[in-house]
Design an enzyme around this catalytic site. Structure first.
Site, mmCIF file in Angstrom:
data_model
loop_
_atom_site.group_PDB
_atom_site.id
_atom_site.type_symbol
_atom_site.label_atom_id
_atom_site.label_comp_id
_atom_site.label_asym_id
_atom_site.label_seq_id
_atom_site.Cartn_x
_atom_site.Cartn_y
_atom_site.Cartn_z
ATOM 1 N N GLY A 207 -75.966 53.453 -42.982
ATOM 2 C CA GLY A 207 -76.380 53.186 -41.611
ATOM 3 C C GLY A 207 -75.409 52.237 -40.919
ATOM 4 N N SER A 208 -75.932 51.431 -40.025
ATOM 5 C CA SER A 208 -75.078 50.599 -39.168
ATOM 6 C C SER A 208 -74.362 49.474 -39.902
ATOM 7 C CB SER A 208 -75.908 50.019 -38.020
ATOM 8 O OG SER A 208 -76.304 51.044 -37.135
ATOM 9 N N THR A 209 -74.746 49.169 -41.151
ATOM 10 C CA THR A 209 -73.971 48.173 -41.903
ATOM 11 C C THR A 209 -72.531 48.643 -42.076
ATOM 12 O OG1 THR A 209 -74.634 49.100 -44.056
ATOM 13 C CG2 THR A 209 -76.001 47.327 -43.156
ATOM 14 N N LYS A 211 -70.656 49.841 -39.907
ATOM 15 C CA LYS A 211 -69.840 49.554 -38.729
ATOM 16 C C LYS A 211 -68.846 48.423 -38.985
ATOM 17 C CE LYS A 211 -73.385 51.294 -35.607
ATOM 18 N NZ LYS A 211 -74.534 50.984 -34.735
#
Length: 464
Positions: A207-209, A211
């Protein structure tokens, strides 16, 4: 007649030569693998003769010891399910696992001076003894992590980014290695897979980790991106594919995009990075490698380069698509940012001593990879600090300490999103890097971040 005898002699010599070559192959080439096999009966025979060494945590708490009764040794695990995935187990029926397997020869006194000492003891019919191990793990923090997971499927990893020493590696659900014979069939049948160490073997979309990784790759290609402003209308279209954002973030720079977790910005950066740049960045962070912890580990995967078309890149850049990683790997991503771009090789075993207390194996911090530059790490750290100050990770805040973090809510085919958090503290001089995941638990900011905050505060109170 003489020709027949000669032919028979040549045949016998040929067969003898083949036998010598085969035995040499078994001894030299295959020997180490056969000796290390978890079902090797030789080690089980040694168990009946040797007082197997104990395993301790960093503060001296006993994690494994052997007790003898009626001439037979029985392995006792005082912390039970809290450390089962790390310490492992020994079983005549089910083999051995975890550190009990990896360090079998040390624990059984088959290395160093103990090898000769126990050979003599065996001849003289005296007690044979193995060596003891001291881990980097803190059993009290491990217990807290298991309690905070609360039986839910998930994992926690905490390590020191300066050295790679692992302080916590918790996986849930777990099992009691003291009762293995009674519960094995139910463990194997359990759909929750309690035998799997999710901290090292779990394969999750980050997920967004992720990024954080995308930001590092994009900045490496174009350093001026740190000063660039991105426009977020709440979605991005890539080759007809519309990727929705969590909000309309408007005009944001890279640090703010990290803080508010802007999908639009990072999907765009992923597309611009291209297949080769994306793969290069993943390799730089070691996300497709086994870090060599001494336990079975998921090496991580992304889509093959020829399949990293723009829509796949857009999804992968925000931790979706075909990206799959373990919590240990994401803790190392956080550690890379904390340690100015350098990833130290993670380790669990601090020292191994022989039966006389002499140190025969000592582990120290060793550089593993250079994931990014100090300048890029500093830029990303600022965005992660803002995420805890006002962005998606405010629930990870700890009073009196600067915490840097990044949340993630990873979509998956098995229901509700996985809740993620990665981060480090104290931000000025980081000594703790953390990754938390709870499967199908929803928002990383609401679920995983508070757990990380509790653990960081507890670790800091203990002097880590």
């Amino acid at each position: 007649m003489k020709n027949n005898i000669l032919k028979l002699g040549i045949l016998m010599l040929g067969l003898f030569a083949i036998l010598v070559v085969y035995l040499s192959y078994l001894q030299v080439i295959r020997g180490p693998a056969i000796a290390a096999n978890t079902y090797n009966r030789r080690f089980q025979e040694y168990e009946a003769q040797v007082l197997r060494g104990a395993i301790y945590d960093a503060k001296g708490a006993v994690l494994a010891r052997t007790e003898f009764a009626d001439g037979r040794g029985r392995r006792i695990y005082p912390r039970g399910r809290e450390t089962a995935h790390l310490i492992g187990y020994i079983s005549e029926l089910y083999g051995r696992a975890g550190l009990e397997s990896t360090y079998d020869r040390y624990l059984l006194g088959r290395e160093g001076a103990d090898r000769i000492r126990n050979y003599v003891n065996n001849i003289l019919d005296r007690q044979q003894s193995g060596g003891d191990m001291v881990l980097t793990l803190d059993a009290d923090l491990q217990e807290l992590a298991v309690d905070l997971l609360g039986g839910r499927r998930g994992a926690v990893v905490i390590l020191d980014p300066r050295s790679g020493a692992v302080r916590v590696m918790a996986s849930s659900p777990s099992f009691d290695p003291n009762r293995l014979g009674d519960i094995w069939s139910s463990l194997v049948a359990d759909e929750a897979a309690p035998l799997i160490n999710r901290a090292t073997q779990g394969a999750y979309p980050p997920g967004s980790t992720f990024k954080v990784v995308t930001a590092a790759g994009a900045l490496a290609e174009k350093p001026d991106l740190a000063a660039k402003t991105f426009s977020c209308p709440g979605f991005i279209e890539v080759n007809g594919y519309k990727l929705m954002d969590t909000d309309v973030h408007g005009e944001v720079d890279l640090k703010e995009a990290l803080a508010v977790s802007c999908n639009t910005t990072f999907a765009q950066l992923g597309v611009e990075l291209g297949p080769d740049g994306f793969e290069k960045t993943v390799k730089a962070f070691g996300l497709n490698q086994d870090p060599g912890l001494g336990l079975p580990a998921w090496p991580g995967t992304i889509a093959p380069t020829d399949k990293l078309h723009p829509t796949e890149l857009a999804s992968s850049a925000i931790g979706q698509g075909e990206v799959l990683v373990s919590p240990l790997q994401m803790a190392l991503v956080a550690a890379a940012v904390a340690n100015k771009g350098v990833i130290m090789r993670p380790y669990l075993v601090d020292t191994v001593k022989d039966s006389m207390g002499e140190v025969i194996l000592q582990t120290s911090g060793r550089k593993w990879l250079t994931a990014t530059s100090p300048q890029i790490a500093e830029t990303i750290k600022d965005g992660m600090l803002d995420a805890v100050r006002y962005g998606t990770a405010t629930a990870a805040a700890v009073s009196g300490m600067q915490v840097a973090g990044k949340t993630g809510s990873a979509q998956n085919p098995h229901g509700t999103s996985h809740a993620w958090f990665i981060g480090f503290a104290p931000a000025g001089q980081p000594s703790l890097a953390v990754a938390v995941i709870l499967e199908n638990a929803g928002s990383g900011g609401a679920v995983a971040a508070p757990i990380a905050g509790r653990l960081i505060a507890a670790a800091a109170a203990k002097g880590y």
